[in-house]
Design a protein around this motif. Structure first.
Motif, mmCIF file in Angstrom:
data_model
loop_
_atom_site.group_PDB
_atom_site.id
_atom_site.type_symbol
_atom_site.label_atom_id
_atom_site.label_comp_id
_atom_site.label_asym_id
_atom_site.label_seq_id
_atom_site.Cartn_x
_atom_site.Cartn_y
_atom_site.Cartn_z
ATOM 1 N N ILE A 104 35.310 22.007 37.742
ATOM 2 C CA ILE A 104 35.488 20.776 36.931
ATOM 3 C C ILE A 104 36.452 21.012 35.883
ATOM 4 O O ILE A 104 36.631 22.002 34.932
ATOM 5 C CB ILE A 104 34.301 20.387 36.038
ATOM 6 C CG1 ILE A 104 33.551 21.440 35.404
ATOM 7 C CG2 ILE A 104 33.350 19.892 37.161
ATOM 8 C CD1 ILE A 104 32.549 20.893 34.502
ATOM 9 N N SER A 105 37.388 19.992 35.652
ATOM 10 C CA SER A 105 38.225 19.919 34.084
ATOM 11 C C SER A 105 37.346 19.608 32.912
ATOM 12 O O SER A 105 36.755 18.627 33.094
ATOM 13 C CB SER A 105 39.332 19.227 34.302
ATOM 14 O OG SER A 105 40.037 18.885 33.027
ATOM 15 N N LYS A 136 32.381 13.618 33.063
ATOM 16 C CA LYS A 136 31.768 12.665 32.790
ATOM 17 C C LYS A 136 30.258 13.098 32.024
ATOM 18 O O LYS A 136 29.501 12.244 31.071
ATOM 19 C CB LYS A 136 31.367 11.596 33.723
ATOM 20 C CG LYS A 136 32.569 10.963 34.077
ATOM 21 C CD LYS A 136 32.454 9.923 35.290
ATOM 22 C CE LYS A 136 33.806 9.433 35.683
ATOM 23 N NZ LYS A 136 33.396 8.237 36.823
ATOM 24 N N GLU A 137 29.562 14.389 32.496
ATOM 25 C CA GLU A 137 28.481 14.692 31.766
ATOM 26 C C GLU A 137 28.689 15.454 30.517
ATOM 27 O O GLU A 137 27.591 15.569 29.778
ATOM 28 C CB GLU A 137 27.928 15.593 32.925
ATOM 29 C CG GLU A 137 27.389 15.208 34.114
ATOM 30 C CD GLU A 137 26.680 16.047 35.104
ATOM 31 O OE1 GLU A 137 25.907 16.925 34.421
ATOM 32 O OE2 GLU A 137 26.910 16.135 36.209
ATOM 33 N N TYR A 138 29.658 15.655 30.129
ATOM 34 C CA TYR A 138 29.862 16.402 28.562
ATOM 35 C C TYR A 138 31.252 15.872 28.321
ATOM 36 O O TYR A 138 32.394 16.176 28.419
ATOM 37 C CB TYR A 138 29.761 18.013 28.821
ATOM 38 C CG TYR A 138 29.912 18.645 27.593
ATOM 39 C CD1 TYR A 138 28.799 18.688 26.563
ATOM 40 C CD2 TYR A 138 30.941 19.477 27.402
ATOM 41 C CE1 TYR A 138 28.937 19.413 25.713
ATOM 42 C CE2 TYR A 138 31.076 20.186 25.946
ATOM 43 C CZ TYR A 138 30.050 20.103 25.272
ATOM 44 O OH TYR A 138 29.851 20.986 24.076
ATOM 45 N N THR A 165 32.937 27.770 23.048
ATOM 46 C CA THR A 165 31.589 28.318 22.602
ATOM 47 C C THR A 165 30.622 27.111 22.290
ATOM 48 O O THR A 165 29.258 27.446 22.604
ATOM 49 C CB THR A 165 31.785 28.979 21.060
ATOM 50 O OG1 THR A 165 32.940 29.915 21.430
ATOM 51 C CG2 THR A 165 30.742 29.573 20.571
ATOM 52 N N ASP A 166 30.897 26.018 21.725
ATOM 53 C CA ASP A 166 30.142 24.962 21.552
ATOM 54 C C ASP A 166 29.604 24.349 23.048
ATOM 55 O O ASP A 166 28.441 24.031 23.143
ATOM 56 C CB ASP A 166 30.654 23.845 20.676
ATOM 57 C CG ASP A 166 31.106 23.820 19.498
ATOM 58 O OD1 ASP A 166 30.256 24.837 18.768
ATOM 59 O OD2 ASP A 166 31.578 23.240 18.770
ATOM 60 N N ALA A 167 30.379 24.457 23.907
ATOM 61 C CA ALA A 167 30.188 23.941 25.134
ATOM 62 C C ALA A 167 29.058 24.726 25.749
ATOM 63 O O ALA A 167 27.938 24.468 26.522
ATOM 64 C CB ALA A 167 31.283 23.833 26.150
ATOM 65 N N ARG A 205 20.748 22.158 26.666
ATOM 66 C CA ARG A 205 20.358 21.167 27.379
ATOM 67 C C ARG A 205 19.350 21.581 28.517
ATOM 68 O O ARG A 205 18.415 21.166 28.715
ATOM 69 C CB ARG A 205 21.448 20.642 28.291
ATOM 70 C CG ARG A 205 21.351 19.692 29.450
ATOM 71 C CD ARG A 205 22.473 19.170 30.153
ATOM 72 N NE ARG A 205 23.552 18.370 29.005
ATOM 73 C CZ ARG A 205 24.657 17.943 29.373
ATOM 74 N NH1 ARG A 205 25.050 18.027 30.517
ATOM 75 N NH2 ARG A 205 25.469 17.312 28.625
ATOM 76 N N PHE A 206 19.683 23.067 29.244
ATOM 77 C CA PHE A 206 18.788 23.717 30.176
ATOM 78 C C PHE A 206 17.373 23.756 29.510
ATOM 79 O O PHE A 206 16.545 23.547 30.281
ATOM 80 C CB PHE A 206 19.625 24.851 30.525
ATOM 81 C CG PHE A 206 21.001 24.709 31.481
ATOM 82 C CD1 PHE A 206 21.315 23.426 32.091
ATOM 83 C CD2 PHE A 206 21.484 25.822 31.739
ATOM 84 C CE1 PHE A 206 22.369 23.155 32.644
ATOM 85 C CE2 PHE A 206 22.831 25.417 32.544
ATOM 86 C CZ PHE A 206 23.210 24.304 32.953
#
Length: 560
Positions: free
Chosen positions: A178-179, A184-186, A194-196, A203-204
């Motif tokens: 994914i780019s 659309k999920e994030y 780092t934040d992602a 989330r997990f």
């Protein structure tokens, strides 16, 4: 409860160990791995960088003072995930196939990941961040060594190693590339890798609590901080403005004194020599900016650890979760981006974009080092490029890597103490009663898989190579770890540690011998005085090398 179980539990209590849990009481395990950081960067290991969340885990758990990694990103990850030495897992070097069983650049089929071992024991497993144990990172290539094919139930992260923090390439959710700008999920206001990683780990954990609360879980969080490029958010950089303007030595000295006061090092052993002379640095503002951004990257990662801990606490999972934090290698002296080149010129930021703006669904071109930003500005390198923003790509250099590795010698790549020494923080309220104590037992990240297998009560498969590591459960209670030796090889740099004695050599150089109890900074080579000990340790190393698929490194050693 049967008599045998009562006896086993009684023995465990006598030894001060938490019993291996069964059923719903099995502990969750979170392994947090950071990238290219040195022994002294964390506050609780002597550093001045703000790491309050990791410091809190250390204050309420234990810190290991003599824990080791495998000196480089890919071999470390292969060892951590499988409990084997890197060559046994097929990744003795990096992501290249050298036509030898120990150097395929790909996790082999014989080894098992922690996730694969824990699945039959009822665990669900999640991975976020840097994977970097397969040479097949493209969307159209084989995915047999992507996380979901190696036991994990969910994944968000990058398949290959380094890249822009603002636009990472090879980004994958589960099995789909994914780019970050067409996801659309994030959809954060500002994408920062780092934040992602943090947000998906949180989330997990939350989703697990909602959908699989009766099952234990294993979570592998592999941050890329603080690997080059030096990319950090402005608000984090601002905290460290001017902090490193006095140069390397004052920071090294302060770290040494703090680490000694904390009991992490022996102050009588002093420090290794400084790597660079601050008085000879031509552009001190640029040089100190590299460390300011590096510190900001570590700071941001620690903030993420705090968010993850808060989520575990919110879901009532923290007490029965073992959190392990460690690093993949020592500080990095690589010079990536510190000189310009044709594709990444050493120029001032232009007034307007020089490339067409990228579409959201496009992937960053150029692999680890993109040529442009999303909005069309060129990515720049070199000594006039101040690090931090998305259009820069600069490492922090050897002088600061030497500071990161205080008080030890050498860096990432090498197997002297500076290249392989890592903090290990272990926090587990229901399983580790100690608070703020140190553990001086030598350990290695091959021990992580053995620890997970032990605590989960999992059955390790008989058709896989035997685990090389030892469960750390006794060490949590400050008991000895019964081991013959620990071994290393990377790019011809090689070492063996048996007890307090360490035999080590750079590629193409003679063996050196050190008594680490008296000389962990490896200042006093005893090889000439202890020829019989050298001979015995060489024999151990050679037997290890033969057994684990280590081949003589073919590349000529670099000249100093």
């Amino acid at each position: 409860m049967n008599r045998a179980l009562v006896q086993a539990l009684g023995l465990g209590l006598l030894l001060g160990l938490a019993p291996t849990a069964t059923g719903a009481d099995k502990p969750n395990v979170v392994v947090i791995l950071c990238d290219d950081m040195g022994f002294s960067d964390l506050g609780c290991y002597g550093g001045e960088i703000a790491t309050p969340n990791l410091d809190a885990l250390a204050a309420n758990g234990v810190r290991f003072t003599q824990f080791y990694n495998a000196a480089r990103c890919c071999p470390t990850r292969a060892s951590l995930l499988t409990g084997l030495y890197p060559h046994q897992a097929g990744i003795g070097h990096m992501m290249d196939d050298k036509g030898k069983p120990g150097y395929t650049g790909n996790l082999n089929a014989a080894c098992r990941t922690i996730a694969e071992v824990l699945k039959p024991a009822g665990y669900r497993s999640y991975a976020v961040g840097k994977w970097h144990v397969t040479r097949f990172a493209g969307a159209d290539g084989p995915k047999t060594n992507w996380p979901l094919s190696r036991g994990f139930d969910r994944f968000y992260g990058t398949i290959h190693g380094a890249g822009s923090y603002y636009d990472p390439s090879s980004l994958v959710r589960d099995t789909t590339m994914i780019s970050p700008f067409a996801d659309k999920e994030y959809t954060p206001k500002t994408y920062y890798y780092t934040d992602a990683i943090t947000d998906h780990a949180v989330r997990f954990v939350g989703d697990h609590a909602k959908d699989h609360a009766r099952d234990p879980f294993f979570l592998y969080v592999a941050f890329t901080a603080a690997h080059w490029p030096m990319h950090a958010l402005p608000e984090d950089i601002a905290k460290y403005k001017g902090k490193y303007a006095t140069g390397y030595e004052p920071v090294r000295k302060a770290r040494f004194e703090k680490a000694a006061k904390l009991g992490l090092i022996d102050p009588k052993q002093l420090m290794c020599p400084g790597a660079e002379d601050w008085d000879k640095v031509a552009d001190k503002a640029w040089e100190s900016a590299g460390m300011e951004v590096y510190a900001a990257m570590v700071d941001r990662m620690d903030q993420g650890v705090g968010k993850l801990v808060a989520e575990l606490k919110r879901n009532g999972q923290l007490d029965n979760t073992l959190i392990l934090f460690l690093q993949d290698n020592g500080g990095c002296a690589e010079l990536q981006g510190r000189t310009g080149n044709a594709n990444h010129p050493n120029i001032a930021r232009p007034d307007k974009p020089t490339f067409p703006a990228m579409k959201p669904e496009e992937f960053a071109a150029g692999g680890s080092v993109p040529k442009q930003t999303r909005d069309g500005f060129p990515v720049r390198m070199g000594p006039k490029v101040m690090p931090g923003p998305a259009d820069t790509y600069v490492a922090y250099g050897r002088g600061w890597a030497n500071v990161s590795n205080t008080p030890f010698r050498e860096y990432k790549h090498w197997v002297h103490e500076g290249g392989i020494s890592t903090p290990l923080i272990a926090h587990w309220p229901s399983g580790i009663s100690a608070k703020g104590e140190l553990r001086k037992q030598p350990g290695h990240l091959i021990d992580i898989a053995a620890t997970c297998t032990d605590l989960a009560g999992a059955t390790y498969p008989k058709d896989a190579p035997a685990l090389e590591g030892k469960s750390l459960r006794p060490a949590f209670a400050d008991k000895a770890l019964d081991r013959e030796a620990i071994y290393w090889e990377h790019e011809g740099n090689r070492a063996v540690r048996a007890g307090d004695w360490k035999l080590v050599a750079k590629h193409g150089r003679v063996w050196e011998l050190y008594d680490l109890a008296k000389d962990r900074v490896e200042a006093n080579d005893l090889a000439a005085k202890e020829p019989e000990r050298v001979k015995a340790l060489v024999a151990k190393y050679e037997a290890y090398a033969k057994r684990t698929n280590v081949e003589p490194w073919p590349v000529a050693p670099a000249k100093k």
